[in-house]
Design an enzyme around this catalytic site. Structure first.
Site, PDB file in Angstrom:
ATOM      1  CD  GLU A 226      -2.828  -1.090   2.466  1.00  0.00           C
ATOM      2  OE1 GLU A 226      -3.977  -1.493   2.276  1.00  0.00           O
ATOM      3  OE2 GLU A 226      -2.436  -0.661   3.561  1.00  0.00           O
TER       4      GLU A 226
ATOM      5  CB  CYS B  89       2.907   7.405   3.679  1.00  0.00           C
ATOM      6  SG  CYS B  89       3.441   6.271   4.940  1.00  0.00           S
TER       7      CYS B  89
ATOM      8  CB  CYS C 186       7.025  -5.285   8.870  1.00  0.00           C
ATOM      9  SG  CYS C 186       8.457  -4.620   9.749  1.00  0.00           S
TER      10      CYS C 186
ATOM     11  CB  CYS D 161       6.239  -2.865  16.458  1.00  0.00           C
ATOM     12  SG  CYS D 161       7.925  -2.555  15.917  1.00  0.00           S
TER      13      CYS D 161
ATOM     14  CB  CYS E 126       2.952  -2.000  14.015  1.00  0.00           C
ATOM     15  SG  CYS E 126       3.022  -1.792  12.221  1.00  0.00           S
TER      16      CYS E 126
ATOM     17  CB  SER F  19      10.216   6.129   9.731  1.00  0.00           C
ATOM     18  OG  SER F  19       9.903   5.675  11.016  1.00  0.00           O
TER      19      SER F  19
ATOM     20  CB  CYS G   7       0.862   5.759  11.872  1.00  0.00           C
ATOM     21  SG  CYS G   7       1.497   7.306  11.362  1.00  0.00           S
TER      22      CYS G   7
HETATM   23  N1  SAH Z   1       9.191   0.300  10.049  1.00  0.00           N
HETATM   24  C1  SAH Z   1       9.456   1.685  10.189  1.00  0.00           C
HETATM   25  C2  SAH Z   1       8.598   2.550   9.301  1.00  0.00           C
HETATM   26  C3  SAH Z   1       7.154   2.165   9.113  1.00  0.00           C
HETATM   27  S1  SAH Z   1       6.107   2.405  10.491  1.00  0.00           S
HETATM   28  C4  SAH Z   1       9.325   2.106  11.637  1.00  0.00           C
HETATM   29  O1  SAH Z   1       8.854   1.320  12.439  1.00  0.00           O
HETATM   30  O2  SAH Z   1       9.752   3.214  11.950  1.00  0.00           O
HETATM   31  C5  SAH Z   1       5.851   4.166  10.530  1.00  0.00           C
HETATM   32  C6  SAH Z   1       5.512   4.721  11.908  1.00  0.00           C
HETATM   33  O3  SAH Z   1       4.187   4.339  12.327  1.00  0.00           O
HETATM   34  C7  SAH Z   1       6.438   4.207  12.997  1.00  0.00           C
HETATM   35  O4  SAH Z   1       6.847   5.230  13.860  1.00  0.00           O
HETATM   36  C8  SAH Z   1       5.559   3.227  13.717  1.00  0.00           C
HETATM   37  O5  SAH Z   1       6.023   2.958  14.987  1.00  0.00           O
HETATM   38  C9  SAH Z   1       4.230   3.916  13.678  1.00  0.00           C
HETATM   39  N2  SAH Z   1       3.103   3.045  13.990  1.00  0.00           N
HETATM   40  C10 SAH Z   1       2.988   1.727  13.748  1.00  0.00           C
HETATM   41  N3  SAH Z   1       1.782   1.264  14.178  1.00  0.00           N
HETATM   42  C11 SAH Z   1       1.120   2.317  14.693  1.00  0.00           C
HETATM   43  C12 SAH Z   1      -0.190   2.484  15.254  1.00  0.00           C
HETATM   44  N4  SAH Z   1      -1.034   1.463  15.368  1.00  0.00           N
HETATM   45  N5  SAH Z   1      -0.539   3.714  15.673  1.00  0.00           N
HETATM   46  C13 SAH Z   1       0.299   4.758  15.531  1.00  0.00           C
HETATM   47  N6  SAH Z   1       1.533   4.672  14.993  1.00  0.00           N
HETATM   48  C14 SAH Z   1       1.946   3.465  14.574  1.00  0.00           C
HETATM   49 FE1  SF4 Z   2       7.589  -3.080  11.137  1.00  0.00          FE
HETATM   50 FE2  SF4 Z   2       7.661  -0.437  11.649  1.00  0.00          FE
HETATM   51 FE3  SF4 Z   2       5.390  -1.873  12.034  1.00  0.00          FE
HETATM   52 FE4  SF4 Z   2       7.494  -2.207  13.653  1.00  0.00          FE
HETATM   53  S1  SF4 Z   2       6.265  -0.318  13.409  1.00  0.00           S
HETATM   54  S2  SF4 Z   2       6.231  -3.857  12.746  1.00  0.00           S
HETATM   55  S3  SF4 Z   2       9.177  -1.977  12.232  1.00  0.00           S
HETATM   56  S4  SF4 Z   2       6.392  -1.492  10.074  1.00  0.00           S
END
Ligand code: SAH
Ligand code: SF4
Length: 413
Positions: free
Chosen positions: A122, A135, A142, A146, A149, A246, A390
């Site tokens: 996406e 974006c 991934c 996390c 996420c 990021s 995000c």
């Molecule tokens: N993998 C990289 C970039 C993609 S995620 C990273 O983790 O930095 C982009 C941003 O969205 C990151 O800061 C991530 O922590 C944040 N993010 C992921 N899931 C989220 C959520 N459910 N709510 C708010 N931010 C989130």
């Molecule tokens: Fe991957 Fe970034 Fe999501 Fe963590 S926040 S699972 S590194 S996309």
């Protein structure tokens, strides 16, 4: 179709039909999308041009592809007429396949795209009054999981190629109708440019964030090659100051990111203690907070004029106390980091194990950081109604059947 070629003529003894490999011209032609000028020159040389011609033609074609958005060699008017069919027989300029596109009530747009081998990913466009941010995804899924996420819960993971990464930017510019007009020659273009002649939509795509699906520093080579094409002054020409990568904290690749790409860095910090960061960003067990902040302090190009962004997702009763805010300030000071903090209200998704902090809590947290002289704006969630915010990216394809998607695509057409 190649069926007739595969059908053995009557009377032939050998019963095994052998398709002619070049019968499908489309598949045999090489896609130039995502390739650098040097790569294009090498391909032209391999196809038979002498070194000088290959260099000259690659310069022209590069400009047409990335500066003009042209995909048809016949329209490349400063290339000799006889040369154009030669190019068209051997090469194409492709785009990622669009499965579906969605519009949010707040103007955010999300595209579900598909690789040639059938993987969905996406991209999201976020318009603001003074900028338009794309974006961009770096991987399908991934590997890092996390806990807050949604992308991290996808099973399937594959790196996107440089073409698939650059292709997102090309597609966005197609969709926004923002390739420059003009008579098409390179000389003509320069005057067009300086006069600021863009299509009626104006310059919409001004910034890129590598914050879509995936961990960009786990796909370093392709992300580097793609961003270097995107920054090339002869093509899309986006400034490194308008691109932010990021990372969740892939420490060993951060130095190279600064040296070989040179874009702004954002770091998904999200917690200030080992215990909490280990839980919500499991990569912390490998590269801890101290190591991460040391790598940030050494990031090439970081300065007070170009600060590192620390992203901090606000999770209720997990990482959002006054003490957490004070510890965040202490850490950023201890490592003398040119920092700004981006507070991200947690975007929920079905089955997520966390909730977002209350607005009062987010405000208080932000005030503590601000009071210490560090900028700490709260990011407004965008495109939540279409799951474009995000951490909400997790291809709808995993939730919906192909038939449902086809119906939606038809309805949208
Ligand atoms: N993998 C990289 C970039 C993609 S995620 C990273 O983790 O930095 C982009 C941003 O969205 C990151 O800061 C991530 O922590 C944040 N993010 C992921 N899931 C989220 C959520 N459910 N709510 C708010 N931010 C989130
Ligand atoms: Fe991957 Fe970034 Fe999501 Fe963590 S926040 S699972 S590194 S996309």
């Amino acid at each position: 179709m190649t069926h007739s070629l595969m059908m053995p003529p009557p009377g032939l003894i050998d019963p095994v039909p052998v398709p002619r490999p070049a019968a499908d011209e489309g598949a045999a032609r090489l896609d130039l999308l995502g390739r650098s000028r040097g790569d294009i020159a090498a391909l032209f040389a391999e196809a038979g041009l002498d070194a000088r011609q290959a260099r000259l033609r690659s310069r022209q074609v590069f400009h047409w592809i990335y500066h003009r958005g042209e995909t048809d060699f016949e329209a490349m008017t400063d290339i000799a007429k006889a040369m154009r069919p030669w190019l068209a027989e051997r090469f194409v300029v492709g785009r990622p396949h669009v499965v579906e596109s969605q519009h949010s009530r707040d103007g955010t747009r999300k595209w579900l795209l598909q690789t040639a081998d059938g993987h969905d990913f996406e991209m999201v466009f976020i318009p603001d009054a003074d900028r338009g941010t794309l974006c961009v995804s770096s991987q399908v899924g991934c590997t890092l999981n996390c806990r807050f996420c949604h992308t991290g819960t996808m099973r399937l993971v594959r790196n996107l190629t440089a073409a698939e990464i650059v292709g997102q930017v090309m597609l966005a510019r197609d969709a926004l109708g923002e390739w420059p007009r003009g008579n098409g020659t390179m000389a003509g273009l320069d005057t067009d440019e300086s006069a600021g002649h863009y299509t009626s939509d104006g310059r919409l795509l001004t910034n890129i964030v590598m914050m879509g699906m995936g961990e960009p520093l786990y796909n370093f080579d392709n992300v580097r090659d793609a961003l270097n094409v995107i920054m090339d002054g002869d093509g899309l020409a986006l400034s490194k100051r308008r691109i932010t990568l990021s990372t969740s904290g892939v420490v060993p690749m951060m130095q190279r990111c600064g040296e070989e790409i040179g874009v702004n860095l954002a770091v998904s910090l999200h917690a200030v203690t080992k215990e909490v960061r280990d839980e919500i960003v499991p990569l912390n067990r490998k590269y801890g907070i101290d190591e991460l902040l040391r790598a940030c302090a050494a990031y090439p190009g970081a300065s007070n004029a170009r600060r590192i962004t620390f992203e901090y997702v606000m999770l209720r009763d997990k990482n959002d106390s006054d003490d957490d805010a004070r510890e965040l300030v202490r850490l950023l000071r201890a490592y003398k980091l040119p920092a700004k903090v981006n507070l991200i209200p947690f975007n929920p998704w079905p089955g997520a194990p966390y909730e977002c902090s209350s607005p009062e809590r987010v405000k208080r947290f932000s005030e503590i950081v601000f009071a210490a002289g560090i900028s700490a704006p709260v990011r407004t969630p965008r495109g939540r109604d279409i799951d474009a915010a995000c951490g909400q990216l997790r291809t709808a394809a995993e939730k919906r059947s192909r038939a449902e998607r086809d119906r939606a695509a038809l309805a949208a057409a």
